[in-house]
Design a protein around this motif. Structure first.
Motif, PDB file in Angstrom:
ATOM      1  N   VAL A  73      30.856  20.021   5.602  1.00 42.96           N
ATOM      2  CA  VAL A  73      31.512  20.056   6.914  1.00 42.96           C
ATOM      3  C   VAL A  73      32.150  18.707   7.225  1.00 42.96           C
ATOM      4  CG1 VAL A  73      31.103  20.234   9.399  1.00 42.96           C
ATOM      5  CG2 VAL A  73      30.084  21.902   7.855  1.00 42.96           C
ATOM      6  N   VAL A  74      31.397  17.631   7.024  1.00 42.28           N
ATOM      7  CA  VAL A  74      31.921  16.285   7.295  1.00 42.28           C
ATOM      8  C   VAL A  74      33.128  15.990   6.406  1.00 42.28           C
ATOM      9  CG1 VAL A  74      31.363  13.817   7.134  1.00 42.28           C
ATOM     10  CG2 VAL A  74      29.751  15.395   8.191  1.00 42.28           C
ATOM     11  N   GLY A  75      33.064  16.400   5.145  1.00 37.98           N
ATOM     12  CA  GLY A  75      34.194  16.198   4.246  1.00 37.98           C
ATOM     13  C   GLY A  75      35.443  16.951   4.699  1.00 37.98           C
ATOM     14  N   GLY A  76      35.261  18.164   5.198  1.00 36.76           N
ATOM     15  CA  GLY A  76      36.399  18.923   5.708  1.00 36.76           C
ATOM     16  C   GLY A  76      37.016  18.274   6.931  1.00 36.76           C
ATOM     17  N   PHE A 121      40.760  16.525   7.286  1.00 36.78           N
ATOM     18  CA  PHE A 121      41.695  16.841   8.371  1.00 36.78           C
ATOM     19  C   PHE A 121      42.158  15.574   9.080  1.00 36.78           C
ATOM     20  CE2 PHE A 121      42.368  17.810  12.894  1.00 36.78           C
ATOM     21  CZ  PHE A 121      43.469  18.636  12.772  1.00 36.78           C
ATOM     22  N   LEU A 122      41.213  14.678   9.370  1.00 40.12           N
ATOM     23  CA  LEU A 122      41.567  13.460  10.100  1.00 40.12           C
ATOM     24  C   LEU A 122      42.420  12.519   9.251  1.00 40.12           C
ATOM     25  CD1 LEU A 122      38.187  12.684  11.894  1.00 40.12           C
ATOM     26  CD2 LEU A 122      40.258  13.702  12.874  1.00 40.12           C
ATOM     27  N   LYS A 123      42.150  12.455   7.957  1.00 44.22           N
ATOM     28  CA  LYS A 123      42.865  11.523   7.090  1.00 44.22           C
ATOM     29  C   LYS A 123      44.275  12.002   6.760  1.00 44.22           C
ATOM     30  CE  LYS A 123      42.563   9.139   2.701  1.00 44.22           C
ATOM     31  NZ  LYS A 123      41.864   9.011   1.438  1.00 44.22           N
ATOM     32  N   SER A 124      44.410  13.283   6.416  1.00 45.45           N
ATOM     33  CA  SER A 124      45.724  13.763   5.969  1.00 45.45           C
ATOM     34  C   SER A 124      46.246  14.940   6.777  1.00 45.45           C
ATOM     35  CB  SER A 124      45.659  14.139   4.489  1.00 45.45           C
ATOM     36  OG  SER A 124      44.718  15.158   4.298  1.00 45.45           O
ATOM     37  N   ASN A 125      45.618  15.206   7.919  1.00 49.23           N
ATOM     38  CA  ASN A 125      46.046  16.294   8.809  1.00 49.23           C
ATOM     39  C   ASN A 125      46.083  17.641   8.084  1.00 49.23           C
ATOM     40  OD1 ASN A 125      46.635  17.098  11.401  1.00 49.23           O
ATOM     41  ND2 ASN A 125      48.845  16.894  11.136  1.00 49.23           N
ATOM     42  N   SER A 126      45.113  17.850   7.189  1.00 44.90           N
ATOM     43  CA  SER A 126      45.053  19.061   6.389  1.00 44.90           C
ATOM     44  C   SER A 126      44.206  20.118   7.090  1.00 44.90           C
ATOM     45  CB  SER A 126      44.461  18.745   5.015  1.00 44.90           C
ATOM     46  OG  SER A 126      44.217  19.925   4.304  1.00 44.90           O
ATOM     47  N   THR A 127      44.868  21.114   7.621  1.00 44.52           N
ATOM     48  CA  THR A 127      44.157  22.207   8.284  1.00 44.52           C
ATOM     49  C   THR A 127      43.345  23.007   7.280  1.00 44.52           C
ATOM     50  OG1 THR A 127      45.977  22.333   9.862  1.00 44.52           O
ATOM     51  CG2 THR A 127      44.444  24.164   9.846  1.00 44.52           C
ATOM     52  N   LEU A 145      40.020  21.344   6.813  1.00 44.68           N
ATOM     53  CA  LEU A 145      39.158  21.572   7.971  1.00 44.68           C
ATOM     54  C   LEU A 145      38.557  22.967   7.936  1.00 44.68           C
ATOM     55  CD1 LEU A 145      38.044  20.594  10.702  1.00 44.68           C
ATOM     56  CD2 LEU A 145      40.104  21.545  11.753  1.00 44.68           C
ATOM     57  N   ILE A 146      39.388  23.967   7.722  1.00 43.60           N
ATOM     58  CA  ILE A 146      38.908  25.353   7.728  1.00 43.60           C
ATOM     59  C   ILE A 146      37.945  25.598   6.573  1.00 43.60           C
ATOM     60  CG2 ILE A 146      39.611  27.760   7.429  1.00 43.60           C
ATOM     61  CD1 ILE A 146      42.174  26.999   9.000  1.00 43.60           C
ATOM     62  N   SER A 147      38.319  25.170   5.371  1.00 47.78           N
ATOM     63  CA  SER A 147      37.433  25.418   4.228  1.00 47.78           C
ATOM     64  C   SER A 147      36.144  24.621   4.349  1.00 47.78           C
ATOM     65  CB  SER A 147      38.144  25.122   2.908  1.00 47.78           C
ATOM     66  OG  SER A 147      38.509  23.766   2.842  1.00 47.78           O
ATOM     67  N   GLY A 148      36.213  23.397   4.851  1.00 43.86           N
ATOM     68  CA  GLY A 148      35.005  22.607   5.057  1.00 43.86           C
ATOM     69  C   GLY A 148      34.067  23.243   6.061  1.00 43.86           C
ATOM     70  N   LEU A 149      34.629  23.721   7.158  1.00 46.22           N
ATOM     71  CA  LEU A 149      33.798  24.372   8.181  1.00 46.22           C
ATOM     72  C   LEU A 149      33.218  25.685   7.678  1.00 46.22           C
ATOM     73  CD1 LEU A 149      35.893  23.725  11.421  1.00 46.22           C
ATOM     74  CD2 LEU A 149      33.784  22.589  10.715  1.00 46.22           C
ATOM     75  N   VAL A 150      34.031  26.481   7.004  1.00 45.24           N
ATOM     76  CA  VAL A 150      33.566  27.786   6.531  1.00 45.24           C
ATOM     77  C   VAL A 150      32.511  27.624   5.442  1.00 45.24           C
ATOM     78  CG1 VAL A 150      34.272  29.869   5.279  1.00 45.24           C
ATOM     79  CG2 VAL A 150      35.634  29.058   7.200  1.00 45.24           C
TER      80      VAL A 150
END
Length: 102
Positions: free
Chosen positions: A15-18, A22-28, A31-36
């Motif tokens: 989760v933290v990696g996702g 997202f914060l580093k490269s604005n990669s949605t 974020l989604i895959s990390g959270l899921v």
């Protein structure tokens, strides 16, 4: 209640990696895959820890899928961070849960 500290730690790391992706490269997608995947790993490890032995296939499958996806991304990009690291951690986690099953 029994807690699988290793599984919980791995799920939180995902989760933290996702979120960091997202914060580093604005990669949605990060974020989604990390959270899921992080949520799936956390929930399935806790479910397997509190139920019968046969349920350890749930986190094993989630970790295996994550490891294969990130492993293929690592082979394409040849960059260890983050894909290689996640694959390096996810595949042994899946082996850990498969061994718990058998």
């Amino acid at each position: 209640m029994v807690a699988d500290v290793v599984g919980l730690s791995f799920g939180i790391l995902i989760v933290v990696g996702g979120v960091m992706g997202f914060l580093k490269s604005n990669s949605t997608a990060s974020l989604i895959s990390g959270l899921v995947f992080g949520a799936l790993i956390t929930v399935t490890t806790q479910y397997a820890a509190t139920h019968a032995q046969g349920f350890s296939l749930l986190p094993a499958t989630v970790c295996l899928v994550l490891g294969l996806i990130m492993g293929s991304r690592f082979l394409e990009s040849k960059k260890f961070m983050p894909a290689g690291m996640v694959a390096t951690l996810a595949l042994p986690m899946s082996v850990r849960y498969f061994l718990k099953y058998f």
